[in-house]
Design a protein around this motif. Structure first.
Motif, PDB file in Angstrom:
ATOM      1  N   SER A   3      -4.240   5.807  -3.014  1.00 61.14           N
ATOM      2  CA  SER A   3      -4.247   4.165  -2.780  1.00 61.14           C
ATOM      3  C   SER A   3      -5.087   3.965  -3.561  1.00 61.14           C
ATOM      4  O   SER A   3      -5.535   2.611  -3.240  1.00 61.14           O
ATOM      5  CB  SER A   3      -4.749   4.440  -0.960  1.00 61.14           C
ATOM      6  OG  SER A   3      -5.955   5.296  -0.519  1.00 61.14           O
ATOM      7  N   THR A   4      -6.260   4.342  -4.455  1.00 67.28           N
ATOM      8  CA  THR A   4      -7.050   4.347  -4.653  1.00 67.28           C
ATOM      9  C   THR A   4      -7.027   3.851  -7.010  1.00 67.28           C
ATOM     10  O   THR A   4      -6.577   4.829  -7.198  1.00 67.28           O
ATOM     11  CB  THR A   4      -9.144   4.184  -5.086  1.00 67.28           C
ATOM     12  OG1 THR A   4      -8.635   4.865  -5.118  1.00 67.28           O
ATOM     13  CG2 THR A   4      -8.894   4.121  -3.539  1.00 67.28           C
ATOM     14  N   ALA A  35       0.807  -1.123   0.322  1.00 63.42           N
ATOM     15  CA  ALA A  35       0.323   0.122   0.137  1.00 63.42           C
ATOM     16  C   ALA A  35       1.174   1.291   0.233  1.00 63.42           C
ATOM     17  O   ALA A  35       0.554   1.998  -0.913  1.00 63.42           O
ATOM     18  CB  ALA A  35      -1.026   0.052   0.805  1.00 63.42           C
ATOM     19  N   SER A  36       1.637   0.739   0.428  1.00 62.42           N
ATOM     20  CA  SER A  36       3.063   2.153   0.517  1.00 62.42           C
ATOM     21  C   SER A  36       3.500   2.738  -0.401  1.00 62.42           C
ATOM     22  O   SER A  36       4.459   3.098  -1.191  1.00 62.42           O
ATOM     23  CB  SER A  36       3.857   2.604   2.482  1.00 62.42           C
ATOM     24  OG  SER A  36       4.877   1.810   1.924  1.00 62.42           O
ATOM     25  N   HIS A  62       6.037   6.021  -5.980  1.00 64.30           N
ATOM     26  CA  HIS A  62       4.747   5.974  -5.205  1.00 64.30           C
ATOM     27  C   HIS A  62       4.477   7.574  -5.324  1.00 64.30           C
ATOM     28  O   HIS A  62       4.943   8.078  -5.045  1.00 64.30           O
ATOM     29  CB  HIS A  62       4.141   5.001  -4.319  1.00 64.30           C
ATOM     30  CG  HIS A  62       2.965   5.335  -4.021  1.00 64.30           C
ATOM     31  ND1 HIS A  62       2.323   3.977  -5.154  1.00 64.30           N
ATOM     32  CD2 HIS A  62       1.998   5.629  -3.610  1.00 64.30           C
ATOM     33  CE1 HIS A  62       1.281   3.443  -4.156  1.00 64.30           C
ATOM     34  NE2 HIS A  62       0.904   4.654  -3.793  1.00 64.30           N
TER      35      HIS A  62
END
Length: 173
Positions: free
Chosen positions: A144-145, A30-31, A139
């Motif tokens: 996050s989506t 996620a990160s 990133h």
């Protein structure tokens, strides 16, 4: 008896050091972080921020701490780079960089917002999940989506993404 205790302690110490450590640490999906110092912000690079521009909208990404991201930063210090990108597999946008970067491929599970180097010469921006041997470049900050990443990229279809470093005069190629 002392000899037996010393031998037992030596065996315990050997087994602890052989089994411990970060030989194969987990990936943080996620990160956008990876092992071996590939965590955004944990590099010797002074500035780990990358600017991406699409359709007049700019957003930032945090670069990974590896030689691939360092090489990309060095290239962008010469000026901005524009990349024509297309959707692939309903999970990513991909485009050729026009130059080659060093590879640090590792088994990677991507997340929306991950910037990936593919085969040393292509940039991939993920808006969904995929698992393969990739080199993580960074990133996109705050993403996050799938919907968030597609929104920044202007939805489906071909786009031109310009990569630059903050503070470096834009000279898109």
């Amino acid at each position: 008896m002392t000899r037996l205790i010393l031998i037992a302690l030596a065996l315990v110490a050997t087994s602890v050091t052989a089994c411990g450590g970060d030989d194969f640490p987990a990936w943080t999906v996620a990160s956008g972080a990876t092992d071996n110092g590939d965590k955004p912000g944990e590099s010797d690079m002074e500035n780990t921020t990358l600017r991406l521009s699409v359709n007049g909208r700019s957003f930032t990404a945090t670069l990974a701490g590896n030689t691939s991201a360092e090489a990309l930063k060095a290239r962008l210090a010469q000026g901005a780079v524009s990349i024509r990108m297309n959707d692939y597999g309903d999970m990513e946008k991909v485009g050729e960089l026009g130059f080659t970067l060093p590879r640090n491929d590792r088994p990677t599970t991507t997340a929306p917002g991950d910037l990936i180097l593919y085969q040393g010469n292509s940039l991939v921006i993920y808006y969904d999940v995929n698992t393969w041997n990739f080199t993580r470049l960074g990133h996109v900050d705050g993403v996050s989506t799938r919907a968030e990443m597609l929104g920044l990229l202007g939805g489906a279809g071909e786009v031109t993404v310009t990569l630059s470093l903050p503070g470096v005069q834009d000279r898109a190629e």
